[in-house]
Structure formats: structure tokens, C-alpha cells
Design a protein around this motif. Structure first.
Motif, PDB file in Angstrom:
ATOM      1  N   GLU A   1       0.840  -1.198   0.000  1.00 35.25           N
ATOM      2  CA  GLU A   1       0.000   0.000   0.000  1.00 35.25           C
ATOM      3  C   GLU A   1       0.875   1.248   0.000  1.00 35.25           C
ATOM      4  O   GLU A   1       1.999   1.226   0.504  1.00 35.25           O
ATOM      5  N   PRO A   2       0.384   2.351  -0.577  1.00 33.11           N
ATOM      6  CA  PRO A   2       1.208   3.563  -0.638  1.00 33.11           C
ATOM      7  C   PRO A   2       1.326   4.225   0.723  1.00 33.11           C
ATOM      8  O   PRO A   2       0.439   4.110   1.562  1.00 33.11           O
ATOM      9  N   LEU A   3       2.442   4.898   0.916  1.00 36.61           N
ATOM     10  CA  LEU A   3       2.665   5.689   2.121  1.00 36.61           C
ATOM     11  C   LEU A   3       3.050   7.094   1.701  1.00 36.61           C
ATOM     12  O   LEU A   3       3.626   7.301   0.635  1.00 36.61           O
ATOM     13  N   GLU A   4       2.731   8.059   2.536  1.00 36.00           N
ATOM     14  CA  GLU A   4       2.968   9.469   2.233  1.00 36.00           C
ATOM     15  C   GLU A   4       4.459   9.810   2.276  1.00 36.00           C
ATOM     16  O   GLU A   4       5.170   9.418   3.213  1.00 36.00           O
ATOM     17  N   VAL A   5       4.893  10.583   1.284  1.00 33.29           N
ATOM     18  CA  VAL A   5       6.246  11.126   1.278  1.00 33.29           C
ATOM     19  C   VAL A   5       6.398  12.029   2.498  1.00 33.29           C
ATOM     20  O   VAL A   5       5.437  12.676   2.929  1.00 33.29           O
ATOM     21  N   GLU A   6       7.586  12.053   3.066  1.00 35.89           N
ATOM     22  CA  GLU A   6       7.944  12.810   4.273  1.00 35.89           C
ATOM     23  C   GLU A   6       7.557  12.100   5.566  1.00 35.89           C
ATOM     24  O   GLU A   6       7.881  12.580   6.648  1.00 35.89           O
ATOM     25  N   THR A   7       6.874  10.945   5.481  1.00 35.10           N
ATOM     26  CA  THR A   7       6.535  10.184   6.680  1.00 35.10           C
ATOM     27  C   THR A   7       7.804   9.576   7.259  1.00 35.10           C
ATOM     28  O   THR A   7       8.641   9.043   6.538  1.00 35.10           O
ATOM     29  N   VAL A   8       7.952   9.645   8.571  1.00 36.98           N
ATOM     30  CA  VAL A   8       9.099   9.050   9.256  1.00 36.98           C
ATOM     31  C   VAL A   8       8.720   7.645   9.697  1.00 36.98           C
ATOM     32  O   VAL A   8       7.671   7.438  10.315  1.00 36.98           O
ATOM     33  N   VAL A   9       9.567   6.666   9.328  1.00 35.06           N
ATOM     34  CA  VAL A   9       9.308   5.266   9.665  1.00 35.06           C
ATOM     35  C   VAL A   9      10.594   4.622  10.176  1.00 35.06           C
ATOM     36  O   VAL A   9      11.696   5.045   9.835  1.00 35.06           O
ATOM     37  N   ASP A  10      10.425   3.613  11.016  1.00 37.46           N
ATOM     38  CA  ASP A  10      11.554   2.781  11.430  1.00 37.46           C
ATOM     39  C   ASP A  10      11.548   1.527  10.574  1.00 37.46           C
ATOM     40  O   ASP A  10      10.484   0.986  10.268  1.00 37.46           O
ATOM     41  N   VAL A  11      12.739   1.083  10.187  1.00 39.55           N
ATOM     42  CA  VAL A  11      12.884  -0.117   9.362  1.00 39.55           C
ATOM     43  C   VAL A  11      13.743  -1.117  10.114  1.00 39.55           C
ATOM     44  O   VAL A  11      14.782  -0.761  10.678  1.00 39.55           O
ATOM     45  N   HIS A  12      13.293  -2.371  10.105  1.00 38.71           N
ATOM     46  CA  HIS A  12      14.044  -3.460  10.732  1.00 38.71           C
ATOM     47  C   HIS A  12      14.187  -4.583   9.715  1.00 38.71           C
ATOM     48  O   HIS A  12      13.190  -5.052   9.157  1.00 38.71           O
ATOM     49  N   ILE A  13      15.435  -4.998   9.469  1.00 41.68           N
ATOM     50  CA  ILE A  13      15.715  -6.117   8.564  1.00 41.68           C
ATOM     51  C   ILE A  13      16.601  -7.090   9.317  1.00 41.68           C
ATOM     52  O   ILE A  13      17.721  -6.744   9.729  1.00 41.68           O
TER      53      ILE A  13
ATOM     54  N   VAL B   1      11.142   9.386   0.954  1.00 44.84           N
ATOM     55  CA  VAL B   1      11.429  10.470   0.007  1.00 44.84           C
ATOM     56  C   VAL B   1      10.766  10.227  -1.350  1.00 44.84           C
ATOM     57  O   VAL B   1      10.692  11.132  -2.169  1.00 44.84           O
ATOM     58  N   ARG B   2      10.272   8.999  -1.555  1.00 46.42           N
ATOM     59  CA  ARG B   2       9.626   8.661  -2.826  1.00 46.42           C
ATOM     60  C   ARG B   2       8.694   7.470  -2.625  1.00 46.42           C
ATOM     61  O   ARG B   2       8.981   6.575  -1.842  1.00 46.42           O
ATOM     62  N   CYS B   3       7.563   7.468  -3.324  1.00 45.65           N
ATOM     63  CA  CYS B   3       6.635   6.340  -3.327  1.00 45.65           C
ATOM     64  C   CYS B   3       6.074   6.224  -4.739  1.00 45.65           C
ATOM     65  O   CYS B   3       5.317   7.095  -5.179  1.00 45.65           O
ATOM     66  N   THR B   4       6.446   5.164  -5.451  1.00 43.56           N
ATOM     67  CA  THR B   4       5.990   4.971  -6.828  1.00 43.56           C
ATOM     68  C   THR B   4       5.291   3.625  -6.956  1.00 43.56           C
ATOM     69  O   THR B   4       5.669   2.658  -6.302  1.00 43.56           O
ATOM     70  N   GLN B   5       4.270   3.582  -7.810  1.00 43.99           N
ATOM     71  CA  GLN B   5       3.533   2.338  -8.004  1.00 43.99           C
ATOM     72  C   GLN B   5       4.135   1.564  -9.170  1.00 43.99           C
ATOM     73  O   GLN B   5       4.394   2.118 -10.229  1.00 43.99           O
ATOM     74  N   GLU B   6       4.331   0.274  -8.964  1.00 43.77           N
ATOM     75  CA  GLU B   6       4.837  -0.626  -9.991  1.00 43.77           C
ATOM     76  C   GLU B   6       3.674  -1.242 -10.750  1.00 43.77           C
ATOM     77  O   GLU B   6       2.534  -1.222 -10.274  1.00 43.77           O
ATOM     78  N   GLU B   7       3.940  -1.826 -11.909  1.00 39.41           N
ATOM     79  CA  GLU B   7       2.890  -2.460 -12.716  1.00 39.41           C
ATOM     80  C   GLU B   7       2.198  -3.601 -11.986  1.00 39.41           C
ATOM     81  O   GLU B   7       1.032  -3.864 -12.200  1.00 39.41           O
ATOM     82  N   GLU B   8       2.923  -4.286 -11.121  1.00 42.40           N
ATOM     83  CA  GLU B   8       2.365  -5.431 -10.387  1.00 42.40           C
ATOM     84  C   GLU B   8       1.436  -4.983  -9.256  1.00 42.40           C
ATOM     85  O   GLU B   8       0.897  -5.812  -8.532  1.00 42.40           O
ATOM     86  N   GLY B   9       1.272  -3.687  -9.060  1.00 43.31           N
ATOM     87  CA  GLY B   9       0.409  -3.188  -7.996  1.00 43.31           C
ATOM     88  C   GLY B   9       1.137  -2.880  -6.712  1.00 43.31           C
ATOM     89  O   GLY B   9       0.561  -2.310  -5.790  1.00 43.31           O
ATOM     90  N   GLN B  10       2.409  -3.251  -6.620  1.00 42.90           N
ATOM     91  CA  GLN B  10       3.183  -2.924  -5.428  1.00 42.90           C
ATOM     92  C   GLN B  10       3.638  -1.474  -5.488  1.00 42.90           C
ATOM     93  O   GLN B  10       3.655  -0.846  -6.543  1.00 42.90           O
ATOM     94  N   TYR B  11       4.034  -0.963  -4.339  1.00 43.86           N
ATOM     95  CA  TYR B  11       4.576   0.382  -4.236  1.00 43.86           C
ATOM     96  C   TYR B  11       6.027   0.285  -3.794  1.00 43.86           C
ATOM     97  O   TYR B  11       6.357  -0.503  -2.900  1.00 43.86           O
ATOM     98  N   ILE B  12       6.886   1.061  -4.416  1.00 43.33           N
ATOM     99  CA  ILE B  12       8.299   1.088  -4.052  1.00 43.33           C
ATOM    100  C   ILE B  12       8.559   2.364  -3.269  1.00 43.33           C
ATOM    101  O   ILE B  12       8.340   3.472  -3.766  1.00 43.33           O
TER     102      ILE B  12
END
Length: 96
Positions: A47-59, A76-87
Motif C-alpha cells: 500500500e502507498p505511504l505518504e512522502v515525508e513520513t518518518v518510519v523505522d525499518v528493521h531487517i 522520500v519517494r513512493c511509486t507504483q509498480e505495474e504489479e500493484g506494489q509500491y516502491i
């Protein structure tokens, strides 16, 4: 040194599960880390998320000798891919 895509740091291709915590909303999403550099990373989410949102990432790491990645980031960027995912393009603000 600048690399082919004019970045200052080389990107390492990654295919690992990433947990994303939206701090303001106390929501956690699961995504897939695509690539990683010294200053940022790309994560595919459903699902898309708003640019400028602060998030924590754990890998998590699959190696006992490599610690997991925990970082405070900003979208800093949210783009939709053809498969329906968001990068999501995430800028690392601070490693935790």
C-alpha cells in the motif's frame, strides 16, 4: 566517486523481509527490501505511504556474524509498480 546512476554510494541488491513501523500511527507493515546503500534503501510494500513520513525499518540478518539493520528513515519517494506494489525510497536518518 559517482556511480552509473549518479549516486554517491553503491547500492547493494537485497531480497530480504523488512518490517516498517509508522511511528505516528503505531502501525507495522511487512515489505521486501530491494536494495540498500550507506544513505538509503528501497522497499516494496502493498500500500502507498505518504512522502515525508518518518518510519523505522528493521531487517533481520540470516548470518549470526552480521547484526540486523535497524534504522530511523524518511520516505522520500513512493511509486507504483505495474504489479500493484509500491516502491518506497527511504532516506536513512539514523541507525539505531
Amino acid at each position: 566517486m559517482l556511480y552509473e546512476d549518479k549516486r554517491r554510494f553503491m547500492r547493494m541488491m537485497v531480497n530480504a523481509e523488512a518490517k516498517i513501523s509508522i511511528l505516528e500511527q503505531q502501525i507495522t507493515l511487512t515489505g521486501r527490501c530491494i536494495d540498500l546503500s550507506a544513505t538509503g534503501l528501497s522497499v516494496a510494500v502493498e500500500e502507498p505511504l505518504e512522502v515525508e513520513t518518518v518510519v523505522d525499518v528493521h531487517i533481520n540478518s540470516t548470518s549470526a556474524s552480521i547484526p540486523p539493520l535497524n534504522a530511523h528513515t524518511k520516505i522520500v519517494r513512493c511509486t507504483q509498480e505495474e504489479e500493484g506494489q509500491y516502491i518506497l525510497g527511504l532516506e536513512i536518518i539514523q541507525f539505531n
